[in-house]
Design a protein around this motif. Structure first.
Motif, PDB file in Angstrom:
ATOM      1  N   SER A 188      50.210-123.891   2.594  1.00  0.00           N
ATOM      2  CA  SER A 188      49.825-122.668   2.268  1.00  0.00           C
ATOM      3  C   SER A 188      50.616-121.661   1.791  1.00  0.00           C
ATOM      4  CB  SER A 188      48.867-122.051   3.120  1.00  0.00           C
ATOM      5  OG  SER A 188      47.741-122.734   3.661  1.00  0.00           O
ATOM      6  N   PHE A 189      50.542-121.215   0.523  1.00  0.00           N
ATOM      7  CA  PHE A 189      51.777-120.290   0.060  1.00  0.00           C
ATOM      8  C   PHE A 189      50.934-118.990  -0.103  1.00  0.00           C
ATOM      9  CE2 PHE A 189      53.144-124.382  -1.146  1.00  0.00           C
ATOM     10  CZ  PHE A 189      54.707-124.161  -1.069  1.00  0.00           C
ATOM     11  N   HIS A 190      51.669-118.126   0.176  1.00  0.00           N
ATOM     12  CA  HIS A 190      51.288-116.528  -0.048  1.00  0.00           C
ATOM     13  C   HIS A 190      52.470-115.522  -0.312  1.00  0.00           C
ATOM     14  CE1 HIS A 190      48.344-113.609   2.417  1.00  0.00           C
ATOM     15  NE2 HIS A 190      48.675-112.919   1.154  1.00  0.00           N
ATOM     16  N   GLY A 191      52.063-115.071  -1.714  1.00  0.00           N
ATOM     17  CA  GLY A 191      53.090-114.428  -2.371  1.00  0.00           C
ATOM     18  C   GLY A 191      52.511-112.880  -2.290  1.00  0.00           C
ATOM     19  N   PHE A 192      53.858-112.006  -1.834  1.00  0.00           N
ATOM     20  CA  PHE A 192      53.571-110.725  -1.617  1.00  0.00           C
ATOM     21  C   PHE A 192      54.585-109.694  -2.368  1.00  0.00           C
ATOM     22  CE2 PHE A 192      52.968-112.794   2.724  1.00  0.00           C
ATOM     23  CZ  PHE A 192      51.761-111.936   3.018  1.00  0.00           C
ATOM     24  N   ASP A 193      54.031-108.628  -2.830  1.00  0.00           N
ATOM     25  CA  ASP A 193      54.964-107.847  -3.486  1.00  0.00           C
ATOM     26  C   ASP A 193      54.447-106.353  -3.486  1.00  0.00           C
ATOM     27  OD1 ASP A 193      56.730-106.451  -5.681  1.00  0.00           O
ATOM     28  OD2 ASP A 193      57.207-108.669  -6.092  1.00  0.00           O
ATOM     29  N   ILE A 194      55.027-105.363  -3.628  1.00  0.00           N
ATOM     30  CA  ILE A 194      54.457-104.028  -3.628  1.00  0.00           C
ATOM     31  C   ILE A 194      53.795-103.770  -4.962  1.00  0.00           C
ATOM     32  CG2 ILE A 194      56.575-102.758  -4.946  1.00  0.00           C
ATOM     33  CD1 ILE A 194      56.279-100.505  -2.952  1.00  0.00           C
ATOM     34  N   ASP A 195      53.947-104.373  -5.831  1.00  0.00           N
ATOM     35  CA  ASP A 195      53.125-104.246  -7.318  1.00  0.00           C
ATOM     36  C   ASP A 195      52.903-105.564  -7.768  1.00  0.00           C
ATOM     37  OD1 ASP A 195      52.283-103.839  -9.745  1.00  0.00           O
ATOM     38  OD2 ASP A 195      53.456-101.992 -10.139  1.00  0.00           O
ATOM     39  N   LEU A 196      51.715-106.023  -8.129  1.00  0.00           N
ATOM     40  CA  LEU A 196      51.528-107.262  -8.612  1.00  0.00           C
ATOM     41  C   LEU A 196      51.151-107.425 -10.023  1.00  0.00           C
ATOM     42  CD1 LEU A 196      49.054-108.553  -5.727  1.00  0.00           C
ATOM     43  CD2 LEU A 196      51.370-109.065  -5.923  1.00  0.00           C
ATOM     44  N   ALA A 197      51.547-106.388 -10.819  1.00  0.00           N
ATOM     45  CA  ALA A 197      51.343-106.141 -12.254  1.00  0.00           C
ATOM     46  C   ALA A 197      51.816-107.617 -13.080  1.00  0.00           C
ATOM     47  CB  ALA A 197      51.773-104.990 -12.714  1.00  0.00           C
ATOM     48  N   GLN A 198      53.021-108.071 -12.459  1.00  0.00           N
ATOM     49  CA  GLN A 198      53.606-109.101 -13.171  1.00  0.00           C
ATOM     50  C   GLN A 198      53.344-110.727 -12.693  1.00  0.00           C
ATOM     51  OE1 GLN A 198      57.463-107.066 -12.322  1.00  0.00           O
ATOM     52  NE2 GLN A 198      58.189-108.299 -14.162  1.00  0.00           N
ATOM     53  N   ALA A 199      52.405-110.518 -11.464  1.00  0.00           N
ATOM     54  CA  ALA A 199      51.754-111.779 -11.128  1.00  0.00           C
ATOM     55  C   ALA A 199      50.710-112.352 -12.153  1.00  0.00           C
ATOM     56  CB  ALA A 199      51.520-111.527  -9.585  1.00  0.00           C
ATOM     57  N   PRO A 200      50.458-113.602 -12.059  1.00  0.00           N
ATOM     58  CA  PRO A 200      49.274-113.910 -12.776  1.00  0.00           C
ATOM     59  C   PRO A 200      47.992-113.719 -12.323  1.00  0.00           C
ATOM     60  CG  PRO A 200      50.230-115.824 -11.543  1.00  0.00           C
ATOM     61  CD  PRO A 200      51.148-114.581 -11.476  1.00  0.00           C
ATOM     62  N   ASN A 201      46.935-113.810 -12.877  1.00  0.00           N
ATOM     63  CA  ASN A 201      45.561-113.813 -12.590  1.00  0.00           C
ATOM     64  C   ASN A 201      45.331-114.744 -11.326  1.00  0.00           C
ATOM     65  OD1 ASN A 201      42.460-114.200 -12.680  1.00  0.00           O
ATOM     66  ND2 ASN A 201      42.468-112.624 -14.127  1.00  0.00           N
ATOM     67  N   PRO A 202      44.835-114.133 -10.309  1.00  0.00           N
ATOM     68  CA  PRO A 202      44.416-115.013  -9.302  1.00  0.00           C
ATOM     69  C   PRO A 202      43.569-116.353  -9.558  1.00  0.00           C
ATOM     70  CG  PRO A 202      44.047-112.837  -8.589  1.00  0.00           C
ATOM     71  CD  PRO A 202      44.366-112.588 -10.114  1.00  0.00           C
ATOM     72  N   GLU A 203      42.878-116.173 -10.429  1.00  0.00           N
ATOM     73  CA  GLU A 203      42.149-117.401 -10.912  1.00  0.00           C
ATOM     74  C   GLU A 203      43.042-118.608 -11.450  1.00  0.00           C
ATOM     75  OE1 GLU A 203      38.778-117.765 -10.467  1.00  0.00           O
ATOM     76  OE2 GLU A 203      38.747-115.907  -9.382  1.00  0.00           O
ATOM     77  N   TRP A 204      44.279-118.254 -11.882  1.00  0.00           N
ATOM     78  CA  TRP A 204      45.091-119.145 -12.454  1.00  0.00           C
ATOM     79  C   TRP A 204      46.043-119.700 -11.433  1.00  0.00           C
ATOM     80  CZ3 TRP A 204      46.188-117.077 -18.147  1.00  0.00           C
ATOM     81  CH2 TRP A 204      45.148-117.234 -18.773  1.00  0.00           C
ATOM     82  N   LEU A 205      45.949-119.339 -10.319  1.00  0.00           N
ATOM     83  CA  LEU A 205      46.976-119.667  -9.107  1.00  0.00           C
ATOM     84  C   LEU A 205      46.557-121.255  -8.553  1.00  0.00           C
ATOM     85  CD1 LEU A 205      47.124-116.629  -6.920  1.00  0.00           C
ATOM     86  CD2 LEU A 205      48.865-117.348  -8.454  1.00  0.00           C
TER      87      LEU A 205
END
Length: 283
Positions: free
Chosen positions: A78-95
């Motif tokens: 299981s992988f869990h990504g964390f950040d103070i701002d997720l603006a640069q992260a991909p759409n959750p549907e594409w994870l």
């Protein structure tokens, strides 16, 4: 991208973050990721073994690229990504199915739901987030770990920076100024000259971690031209956060630095050590 912070341990707003969060900043992060993986030869340090059933946290995940690279290769983890701002992260549907994202500010208490939940915590590129003392953030990273869990921290050691040349006669006067001038603007941001990365292992020990690795190396010359491109992208991001007066001055420096690069036929680049520190939390 990474958690914002100031030396006094208080969170800052987006204006105070010294780098950007737009599309170009995301491209820079992804470029830096792949170059770093090539230079190091791994995503996961050789001292760490990923096993089925493990829970992995990718803190300061940014675009999520490190986690997204690994998740399909380890479908039983299981992988869990964390950040103070997720603006640069991909759409959750594409994870990947075994990956997810959450907001986490490392300068605030760790939410109870995440305390002691992870076998392996990965964090990277906080060099321009922490000015003097990584202890508050390090303490929170350790809180995420289960007893016996491992922490891998990868960063650039700014005081080791140098300018490599394909030929000795190439001038680097303005490239060097481009790399150092922002750190002189203490009135604008005092995190531009980080000095703590080289001492990271000592901070681990003070927090009771067992050191499994403390590695450092300069970037390979084969990739230096690409690193220089990433450097210019970061310098433009620095400029965007400066006052109008300082931005105009820095713009002139960057123009002359580009001229040096062109005159050298891209045969000059900034270089600095990549440091990787791995530690284990006591059982």
């Amino acid at each position: 991208m990474a958690p914002n912070g100031t030396p006094n341990g208080k969170s800052t707003n987006d204006h105070d973050y010294v780098l950007g969060r737009d599309f170009l900043a995301s491209c820079r992060l992804n470029l830096q990721h792949y170059l770093m993986v090539e230079d190091l030869g791994y995503h996961v340090h050789p001292s760490i073994t990923i096993k089925p059933g493990m829970k992995v946290a990718d803190v300061a995940t940014g675009t999520g690229v490190w986690m997204i690279d690994l998740a399909p290769k380890y479908p039983d983890v299981s992988f869990h990504g964390f950040d103070i701002d997720l603006a640069q992260a991909p759409n959750p549907e594409w994870l990947p199915d075994n990956a997810k994202l959450d907001v986490l500010d490392l300068l605030k208490p760790v939410p109870e739901e995440f305390v002691g939940q992870f076998d392996y915590v990965h964090v990277r590129l906080l060099m321009y987030v922490i000015r003097e003392d990584p202890t508050p953030i390090l303490s929170n990273l350790i809180k995420l770990l289960k007893p016996g869990g491992v922490l891998q921290w990868v960063d650039m050691d700014h005081p080791t920076h140098r300018f490599d040349k394909a030929r000795p006669e190439y001038s680097t006067k303005y490239l060097e100024l481009a790399g150092t001038w922002p750190s002189t603007l203490a009135s604008e941001d005092n995190r531009m000259d980080p000095r703590w990365v080289g001492k990271l292992a000592s901070y681990y020990k003070k927090q009771g971690l067992q050191i499994l690795a403390d590695d450092h190396k300069y970037r390979d010359k084969y990739h230096l031209g690409y690193y220089c491109e990433a450097a210019f992208m970061a310098w433009e991001e620095f400029k965007s956060k400066m006052s109008d007066e300082h931005a105009a001055q820095y713009d002139e420096i960057l123009k002359k630095a580009r001229q040096e690069l062109e005159q050298a036929k891209r045969g000059i680049s900034i270089n600095m050590e990549i440091r990787v520190v791995v530690g284990r939390k006591p059982q």
